[in-house]
Each structure stands twice: as C-alpha cells, then as structure tokens.
Design an enzyme around this catalytic site. Structure first.
Site, PDB file in Angstrom:
ATOM      1  N   GLU A 143       0.811  -1.207   0.000  1.00 25.18           N
ATOM      2  CA  GLU A 143       0.000   0.000   0.000  1.00 25.18           C
ATOM      3  C   GLU A 143       0.854   1.272   0.000  1.00 25.18           C
ATOM      4  OE1 GLU A 143      -2.951   0.892  -0.546  1.00 25.18           O
ATOM      5  OE2 GLU A 143      -2.759   2.950   0.180  1.00 25.18           O
ATOM      6  N   GLU A 163       6.130  -9.284  -4.605  1.00 27.81           N
ATOM      7  CA  GLU A 163       4.674  -9.387  -4.672  1.00 27.81           C
ATOM      8  C   GLU A 163       4.106  -7.988  -4.795  1.00 27.81           C
ATOM      9  OE1 GLU A 163       2.047 -11.660  -1.762  1.00 27.81           O
ATOM     10  OE2 GLU A 163       4.071 -12.502  -1.452  1.00 27.81           O
ATOM     11  N   PRO A 196       1.531  47.049  14.702  1.00 29.76           N
ATOM     12  CA  PRO A 196       2.437  47.346  15.811  1.00 29.76           C
ATOM     13  C   PRO A 196       3.714  46.518  15.834  1.00 29.76           C
ATOM     14  CG  PRO A 196       0.534  46.096  16.575  1.00 29.76           C
ATOM     15  CD  PRO A 196       0.283  46.397  15.134  1.00 29.76           C
ATOM     16  N   ASP A 216      10.195  52.648   7.283  1.00 28.71           N
ATOM     17  CA  ASP A 216      10.749  53.199   8.519  1.00 28.71           C
ATOM     18  C   ASP A 216      11.680  52.185   9.146  1.00 28.71           C
ATOM     19  OD1 ASP A 216       9.210  55.380   8.177  1.00 28.71           O
ATOM     20  OD2 ASP A 216       7.718  54.876   9.701  1.00 28.71           O
ATOM     21  N   LYS A 242      12.366  58.055  11.112  1.00 27.89           N
ATOM     22  CA  LYS A 242      12.623  58.788  12.354  1.00 27.89           C
ATOM     23  C   LYS A 242      13.400  57.869  13.269  1.00 27.89           C
ATOM     24  CE  LYS A 242       9.751  61.399  10.351  1.00 27.89           C
ATOM     25  NZ  LYS A 242      10.244  60.810   9.114  1.00 27.89           N
ATOM     26  N   GLY A 262       4.890  52.031  10.607  1.00 29.42           N
ATOM     27  CA  GLY A 262       4.430  51.305  11.784  1.00 29.42           C
ATOM     28  C   GLY A 262       2.990  51.673  12.110  1.00 29.42           C
ATOM     29  N   GLY A 263       2.254  50.727  12.670  1.00 30.95           N
ATOM     30  CA  GLY A 263       0.886  51.009  13.115  1.00 30.95           C
ATOM     31  C   GLY A 263      -0.024  51.372  11.962  1.00 30.95           C
ATOM     32  N   ASP A 264      -0.732  52.471  12.120  1.00 28.73           N
ATOM     33  CA  ASP A 264      -1.612  52.968  11.066  1.00 28.73           C
ATOM     34  C   ASP A 264      -0.993  54.226  10.475  1.00 28.73           C
ATOM     35  OD1 ASP A 264      -4.615  52.980   9.976  1.00 28.73           O
ATOM     36  OD2 ASP A 264      -3.953  55.031  10.336  1.00 28.73           O
ATOM     37  N   MET A 287       4.537  58.263  21.932  1.00 28.13           N
ATOM     38  CA  MET A 287       5.777  59.040  22.029  1.00 28.13           C
ATOM     39  C   MET A 287       5.835  59.799  23.353  1.00 28.13           C
ATOM     40  SD  MET A 287       5.892  60.463  18.094  1.00 28.13           S
ATOM     41  CE  MET A 287       4.127  60.615  17.856  1.00 28.13           C
TER      42      MET A 287
HETATM   43  N1  SAH Z   1       1.601  55.268  13.161  1.00 29.43           N
HETATM   44  C1  SAH Z   1       1.964  54.613  14.385  1.00 29.43           C
HETATM   45  C2  SAH Z   1       2.498  55.576  15.429  1.00 29.43           C
HETATM   46  C3  SAH Z   1       3.786  56.238  15.036  1.00 29.43           C
HETATM   47  S1  SAH Z   1       4.416  57.275  16.302  1.00 29.43           S
HETATM   48  C4  SAH Z   1       0.773  53.824  14.933  1.00 29.43           C
HETATM   49  O1  SAH Z   1      -0.346  53.992  14.436  1.00 29.43           O
HETATM   50  O2  SAH Z   1       0.957  52.996  15.827  1.00 29.43           O
HETATM   51  C5  SAH Z   1       5.557  56.197  17.115  1.00 29.43           C
HETATM   52  C6  SAH Z   1       5.035  55.821  18.481  1.00 29.43           C
HETATM   53  O3  SAH Z   1       4.104  54.762  18.362  1.00 29.43           O
HETATM   54  C7  SAH Z   1       6.060  55.299  19.439  1.00 29.43           C
HETATM   55  O4  SAH Z   1       6.778  56.350  20.064  1.00 29.43           O
HETATM   56  C8  SAH Z   1       5.208  54.571  20.431  1.00 29.43           C
HETATM   57  O5  SAH Z   1       4.556  55.451  21.292  1.00 29.43           O
HETATM   58  C9  SAH Z   1       4.150  53.980  19.516  1.00 29.43           C
HETATM   59  N2  SAH Z   1       4.462  52.598  19.131  1.00 29.43           N
HETATM   60  C10 SAH Z   1       4.725  52.133  17.903  1.00 29.43           C
HETATM   61  N3  SAH Z   1       4.889  50.786  17.913  1.00 29.43           N
HETATM   62  C11 SAH Z   1       4.727  50.410  19.191  1.00 29.43           C
HETATM   63  C12 SAH Z   1       4.749  49.150  19.860  1.00 29.43           C
HETATM   64  N4  SAH Z   1       4.985  48.004  19.200  1.00 29.43           N
HETATM   65  N5  SAH Z   1       4.526  49.128  21.192  1.00 29.43           N
HETATM   66  C13 SAH Z   1       4.283  50.266  21.877  1.00 29.43           C
HETATM   67  N6  SAH Z   1       4.235  51.470  21.291  1.00 29.43           N
HETATM   68  C14 SAH Z   1       4.453  51.555  19.974  1.00 29.43           C
END
Ligand code: SAH
Length: 473
Positions: free
Chosen positions: A22, A44, A225, A248, A270, A301-303, A383
């Site tokens: 098999e 076989e 984040p 960034d 930055k 980073g983030g939004d 920040m």
């Molecule tokens: N555009 C980003 C913010 C940029 S300003 C957003 O929407 O998240 C950068 C700041 O974001 C940092 O100084 C810190 O305050 C915060 N930051 C970004 N990544 C982070 C993380 N993983 N944990 C905690 N704070 C974070």
C-alpha cells in the site's frame, strides 16, 4: 534550513520504487502523474500496482531488489516491509549516489517529499523537514480553499499567451504590470469563473492598456504594531506587488520578510537617536519612484494616519499627480491593549478613548490637560516616554486623582514586549521601575483585567497583572 526545496524534472527519467504494498502504491499515485519512466521491483505487488503494470503505466519486476536496479535511476523510493531489503537499497543508493527516500525512515533517506497542494502545473509544496507532518497537513488544509480548482488551467492559459504578450508589450516594466493585472484582475476572474471568451476579450483590452505609458502609484501601508500576523490581507498584497518599499527603520524584519523578495528597499525614517531622513526628502523619494512608473509601498508602523506624517506625503503625491491609496494598519494602542487584555472602553465606567502624542516639534506636547485628567475615559499617549515628567506634572497640576491607574506597554505585540503598571501620581517612577525606554504606549485611566481575561498575555506579564490586582484588593 537543512533541506533544500526543489522541483525535479523527471520527464523521461527512470524512477525506481522498491516494494509492492500500500505504501508503494501511495507513492506511485503521485509519481504516475509525472512523465517519468517508473519501474517497480517487488516480489509481490498489490492489485493497484498490478493493474497499472497491466495498463502499461509502469514496468513491474516481480522479484527482490538487486543493486544493479539502480543503474541510470534518477530517483529511488524504498517502500518495502523487509528491513534487510531496505538496508540493501539504502546502502546501494548511497554508494551509487542515487537520491533515495525510504518511507517512514528519514534517517535512511537522502530526500524527503513535501505535503502538496496540487493544481498542476501550479503546485504548492509544504515541508517541515520532518519535524511536524501534522502541521504540514494543517497548512495544506488551510491553503486548499484559497487556491481555486481552475488555477492550474489559468497558469496554462497564461503560458499560451506568453510569447504573444512579449511581442505586443515590449517594455519589461509594462509587461510585468500586465501580468500583475492578468492574475489579479478581471482576466483571471473571468477565466476562473469559466468564461474563457470573456477572459480573451479582457486580455486584448489589457494589452492595449499596458502599452499606454506606465504610471506608478503609491500605497501608504500600515504595518501594524510589530507582530507580522497583524498585517491586513491588503497590506500583504501591497507588499507582494511592490517594486519599491520605502520603510521606517522601526518596522521589524519579520514584516519585511513578507514582502516581494526582489522589491528594492529604501530605509528612511525617524530615529530618535540616530540620523533621521527629513520628511521633504521622503516625500521626494515617493514622488520620484512613482513617476518612474513603479509601484511604491510607503510602509509605516501602526496605522499611517496616526502620527504618521500622512498629511505631508499625501499632499506631495496629490501635487505631483501621483495616484495613491491608504491601507490602514492596527495602531500601536490597539495592538498593546489587545495583548495585555486592557479594554479601552467600559460600559458606563469609561465612555471614551483618546489618542494623543507626548512629543511635538518643540519638545513635550501641550494639551487641554483638564480634559485629559477627567475620569471616565482612557487616554493613550504615543511618544510619551521622554515627556513623562512633563505629563505627570501637568496632570497633577490640573488635579488628576493621583491614584488614576496607568499602564505602560513597550514593544507591544513583539516578543520583547514589556509591561509596567502604576498610577498617574507616580508616572515617572512607573517607567523607571519598569525599565521602559520606548517605543511605548502610556495608557492613563485603566489597568489590564486580571489573568483569566488576558489568557494570551505572556506569563511574566500575567504575574505582574495578578500582583497589581492582589495589591488593590
Ligand atoms: N503610526 C503609528 C504611530 C507612530 S508614532 C501607529 O499607528 O501605531 C511612534 C510611536 O508609536 C512610538 O513612540 C510609540 O509610542 C508607539 N508605538 C509604535 N509601535 C509600538 C509598539 N509596538 N509598542 C508600543 N508602542 C508603539
């Protein structure tokens, strides 16, 4: 990576399978899909193998294995219960340099076979180097519904047009754009939906469009984040289609690893301690790359719309006539709140959630402190680490309750995430005690819920949360 993934051309090559049970039949089902010359050696053979032999699909030698069977063999598979025979095949294959897979004996195999998602000629291979076959099967199950049944036919359809498209769309960049739109747009939609004539009609239009001068574009993409799993599907698609990624320095490598491998990367950004690229220079890079016809991703980073200099970049792009879009990301405060189990609002008790920056061009930022000190809300300070002494003294000056809870999360959602818990009256101490240096979010007005509500919080953080709740009780 110990095992190197490859696709081996077996067209007209001899493949030897030792064994007729098999397990051999299982291996043969896949092998017989190739155009290899398959030979089975087995004293076989089961009915399935006998039938394939009778149909002329493979050559069956009804006898034990002999080392000579490996002559001119491109690939061998041992699937026999006979341990002595297995050892003989392994020794002979090693001596003759023939790649061998022994079923269920990775130690004797010089290659192993992946789990596959088969949309021939499109094949997705999933390997775990033998560490976790069940995981490989789970990944396969996840992928199956993502890949349409007619995907293989779509690939063949594309191949049948390749020469003609190359003749009609001369510019390499324009041609790549054409194929992006071929697979990502109406042509593929029509074809996969079974409308081949419609797909051909779209294809002609798209070829004409490809020859009009290529215009680039920019996507301002939120990377979230830090945890790559928090990217949106749309962000991922933009990263995989990008020619250029302007990024960034803070965006983790694990996220860049998800981008198209041959995309050019331009690091900007930055850096509080090192060199920062001036915003005007970043704007100019975006405009320059897009006007050269490239697909640009500006990854942040983030939004992108939250403390992300989106206004400057969008204005510069609009003025230069560059088309752009914004792909949202999970902002740091949301990512941090989720990992530690800190709800940002609470029915009746906290009716709003405010995002502010601690930093401005001329140092610590000023705010309507009276409004931020009011109870019944959550304030997330971005920040804010450097400005903590300023924030603490301003809040106390306008009469904030010094026992207002404060939660600080550094590197939220990343493996090195840190948590500090304290009060508004001891904000600076809280940061120092917690060894917080940033990037961090300072939440004023709330602590995380106790452990059962934050089940996925890393253990060392949960312990800290438990202690705080125990102290408060
Ligand atoms: N555009 C980003 C913010 C940029 S300003 C957003 O929407 O998240 C950068 C700041 O974001 C940092 O100084 C810190 O305050 C915060 N930051 C970004 N990544 C982070 C993380 N993983 N944990 C905690 N704070 C974070």
């Amino acid at each position: 990576m110990r095992y190197f993934p490859i696709f081996l051309d077996l067209d007209g090559q001899k493949v030897l399978v030792v064994g007729g049970g098999e397990q051999a039949a299982q291996k043969l089902r896949l092998l017989l899909k190739t155009s290899a010359r398959v030979c089975v050696v087995a004293a076989e053979a089961c009915a399935e193998i006998e039938a394939a032999a009778a149909a002329g699909r493979l050559e069956l030698q009804r006898r034990p294995f002999r080392p000579r069977d490996l002559a001119d063999v491109r690939l061998a598979i041992a699937a026999t219960d006979d341990e002595g025979e297995t050892a003989g095949v392994a020794a002979a294959a090693r001596a003759m340099g023939v790649p061998l897979n022994v079923v269920d004996r990775q130690d004797l195999s010089s290659f192993i076979t992946p789990s596959i998602v088969d949309r021939d000629p499109v094949v997705v291979a999933i390997g775990t180097e033998g560490t976790a076959p069940v995981l490989a099967r789970r990944i396969k199950a996840l992928m199956e519904p993502l890949l349409p049944a007619r995907l293989g036919m779509l690939a063949r359809f594309a191949a049948s047009w390749r020469t003609s498209v190359a003749e009609r769309v001369r510019d390499v960049g324009a041609r790549r754009g054409f194929w992006e739109r071929f697979f990502g747009g109406r042509i593929a939609d029509r074809f996969l939906g079974g409308d081949v004539a419609g797909a051909v009609a779209e294809l002609d239009d798209e070829i004409d469009r490809a020859n009009v001068e290529a215009v680039g574009s920019v996507a301002l993409v939120g990377a979230g984040p830090g945890d790559p799993d928090l990217l949106t599907f749309k962000a991922l698609r933009a990263l995989q289609e990008a020619d250029v990624i302007v990024v960034d320095r803070l965006v983790p490598k694990a996220i860049l690893d998800r981008a198209r491998r041959d995309a050019r990367r331009i690091e900007v950004g930055k850096n509080p301690r090192g060199r920062s690229t001036p915003q005007a220079e970043i704007d100019a890079i975006l405009v320059r790359e897009a006007l050269a016809g490239r697909k640009v991703v500006r990854l942040k980073g983030g939004d992108p719309m939250i403390f992300g200099r989106a206004v400057e970049e969008m204005t510069a792009l609009a003025e230069a006539g560059v088309p752009f879009e914004v792909v949202p990301g999970i902002t740091a405060a949301l990512g941090c709140a989720a990992t530690i189990g800190l709800p940002l609002t609470e029915r009746e008790a906290r009716r709003g959630f405010t995002i502010v920056t601690g930093h401005s061009t001329d140092g610590a930022a000023e705010h309507d402190w009276q409004a931020l000190a009011r109870p019944g809300q959550t304030v997330a300070v971005y920040m804010g680490v450097g400005a903590a002494p300023h924030i603490e003294s301003r809040l106390l000056a306008v009469g904030i309750d010094p026992n207002t809870p404060v939660t600080v999360v550094e590197n939220g959602t990343l493996p090195q995430q840190k948590l500090a818990l304290g009060t508004a009256g001891r904000l600076v101490e809280t940061l120092i005690d917690g060894g917080i240096k940033g990037p961090a979010i300072i939440f004023i007005g709330a602590h995380p819920l106790p452990r059962p509500c934050a089940a996925r919080t890393p253990a060392h953080l949960s312990d800290r949360i438990d202690t705080i709740h125990a102290e408060a009780a």
